[in-house]
Design a protein around this motif. Structure first.
Motif, short mmCIF file in Angstrom:
data_model
loop_
_atom_site.label_atom_id
_atom_site.label_comp_id
_atom_site.label_asym_id
_atom_site.label_seq_id
_atom_site.Cartn_x
_atom_site.Cartn_y
_atom_site.Cartn_z
N ARG A 8 0.83 -1.20 0.00
CA ARG A 8 0.00 0.00 0.00
C ARG A 8 0.86 1.25 0.00
O ARG A 8 0.47 2.28 -0.52
CB ARG A 8 -0.93 0.02 1.22
N PHE A 9 2.03 1.18 0.62
CA PHE A 9 2.96 2.31 0.71
C PHE A 9 4.33 1.81 0.28
O PHE A 9 5.21 1.63 1.11
CB PHE A 9 3.02 2.84 2.15
N PRO A 10 4.53 1.55 -1.01
CA PRO A 10 5.75 0.88 -1.45
C PRO A 10 7.03 1.64 -1.20
O PRO A 10 8.06 1.05 -0.96
CB PRO A 10 5.53 0.67 -2.95
N SER A 11 7.01 2.95 -1.24
CA SER A 11 8.25 3.70 -1.08
C SER A 11 7.94 5.14 -0.74
O SER A 11 6.95 5.69 -1.19
CB SER A 11 9.06 3.65 -2.37
N THR A 12 8.82 5.72 0.04
CA THR A 12 8.71 7.16 0.28
C THR A 12 9.83 7.88 -0.45
O THR A 12 10.02 9.07 -0.26
CB THR A 12 8.78 7.47 1.79
N ALA A 13 10.57 7.16 -1.30
CA ALA A 13 11.71 7.77 -1.98
C ALA A 13 11.33 8.99 -2.78
O ALA A 13 12.09 9.95 -2.86
CB ALA A 13 12.40 6.74 -2.88
N ASP A 14 10.13 8.97 -3.38
CA ASP A 14 9.72 10.11 -4.17
C ASP A 14 9.37 11.31 -3.31
O ASP A 14 9.25 12.41 -3.81
CB ASP A 14 8.54 9.73 -5.07
N ARG A 15 9.22 11.11 -2.01
CA ARG A 15 8.86 12.20 -1.11
C ARG A 15 10.02 12.61 -0.21
O ARG A 15 9.86 13.42 0.67
CB ARG A 15 7.68 11.79 -0.23
N THR A 16 11.17 12.04 -0.41
CA THR A 16 12.31 12.36 0.46
C THR A 16 13.32 13.19 -0.32
O THR A 16 13.39 13.15 -1.53
CB THR A 16 13.00 11.08 0.98
N ASP A 17 14.11 13.94 0.42
CA ASP A 17 15.16 14.70 -0.25
C ASP A 17 16.44 13.88 -0.28
O ASP A 17 16.51 12.78 0.24
CB ASP A 17 15.35 16.07 0.40
N ARG A 18 17.48 14.42 -0.89
CA ARG A 18 18.72 13.67 -1.04
C ARG A 18 19.35 13.32 0.30
O ARG A 18 19.97 12.28 0.44
CB ARG A 18 19.68 14.47 -1.89
N THR A 19 19.21 14.16 1.30
CA THR A 19 19.77 13.87 2.62
C THR A 19 19.18 12.57 3.16
O THR A 19 19.90 11.72 3.66
CB THR A 19 19.46 15.02 3.61
N ASP A 20 17.86 12.42 3.03
CA ASP A 20 17.21 11.24 3.56
C ASP A 20 17.66 9.97 2.85
O ASP A 20 17.80 8.93 3.45
CB ASP A 20 15.69 11.38 3.44
N PRO A 98 14.10 15.41 15.66
CA PRO A 98 13.11 16.42 15.26
C PRO A 98 13.36 17.05 13.89
O PRO A 98 12.41 17.29 13.14
CB PRO A 98 13.18 17.46 16.37
N GLU A 99 14.61 17.30 13.54
CA GLU A 99 14.86 17.99 12.27
C GLU A 99 14.56 17.15 11.03
O GLU A 99 14.43 17.68 9.94
CB GLU A 99 16.31 18.52 12.20
N LEU A 100 14.42 15.84 11.20
CA LEU A 100 14.12 14.98 10.04
C LEU A 100 12.73 14.33 10.11
O LEU A 100 12.42 13.46 9.31
CB LEU A 100 15.19 13.89 9.90
N ARG A 101 11.92 14.77 11.03
CA ARG A 101 10.57 14.23 11.11
C ARG A 101 9.73 14.67 9.91
O ARG A 101 9.99 15.70 9.30
CB ARG A 101 9.89 14.68 12.40
N GLY A 102 8.73 13.87 9.60
CA GLY A 102 7.82 14.21 8.50
C GLY A 102 8.35 13.83 7.13
O GLY A 102 7.78 14.22 6.12
N ARG A 103 9.39 13.03 7.09
CA ARG A 103 10.00 12.63 5.82
C ARG A 103 9.89 11.13 5.56
O ARG A 103 10.59 10.60 4.70
CB ARG A 103 11.46 13.05 5.79
#
Length: 169
Positions: A8-20, A98-103
């Motif tokens: 259902r949630f295969p990847s968050t790669a498209d929603r993450t930045d390069r740091t993540d 905290p600085e990386l939450r929501g990713r």
């Protein structure tokens, strides 16, 4: 059959930045303990684990702690422990700085835990969550966890109420 959370949630790669994307997920090692403690203090400033609790968790369940590492410091972890009968696993702690939450990093950690537990034949995953932690509750529900009853008053002692959530594997 309901789709697994990974489907259902295969990847968050498209929603993450390069740091993540540069964050490696790996098992904890003893040298990580000071950083693990720092992450816990940042994630839970009002009630972090004592260093000795993390030390003992490492000594007893070191293979059950995954960390997110950028090569210089840690940014998150999950601690999960299976009962001696191998039937139930408890997620004891999930933390992201905290600085990386929501990713999607908490989701990434949880999906890996669920993948490993399915492979081991664990039947159920359980966890507790503060009733006011809407972000965590939303994450866990999106992964298929459901509430077991209502708020458990004083679950961790006076004033320490919790929901118990569970997911059948």
């Amino acid at each position: 059959m309901t789709a697994l959370p990974e489907k259902r949630f295969p990847s968050t790669a498209d929603r993450t930045d390069r740091t993540d994307r540069r964050l490696a997920m790996r098992g904890v090692v003893e040298a990580d303990l000071p950083e693990l403690h720092r992450v816990d203090q940042e994630a839970f400033p009002e009630e972090p684990y004592h260093y000795f609790e993390l030390r003992q968790s490492y000594d007893i369940h070191g293979d059950r702690i995954l960390v997110l590492d950028d090569g210089q410091k840690l940014h998150g972890y999950v601690l999960f422990v299976t009962t001696s009968d191998g039937y139930v696993n408890w997620v004891k702690s999930l933390a992201v700085t905290p600085e990386l939450r929501g990713r999607g990093l908490g989701r990434r950690l949880m999906l890996e835990v669920l993948r490993r537990l399915r492979a081991e034949g664990v039947h159920q995953v359980r966890l507790t969550v503060e009733p006011t932690n809407a972000t965590a509750i939303t994450l866990y529900q999106s992964l298929g966890f459901s509430f077991e009853g209502g708020v458990r008053k004083g679950y961790f002692g006076p004033g320490e109420d919790r929901f118990i959530m569970a997911l059948g594997l």
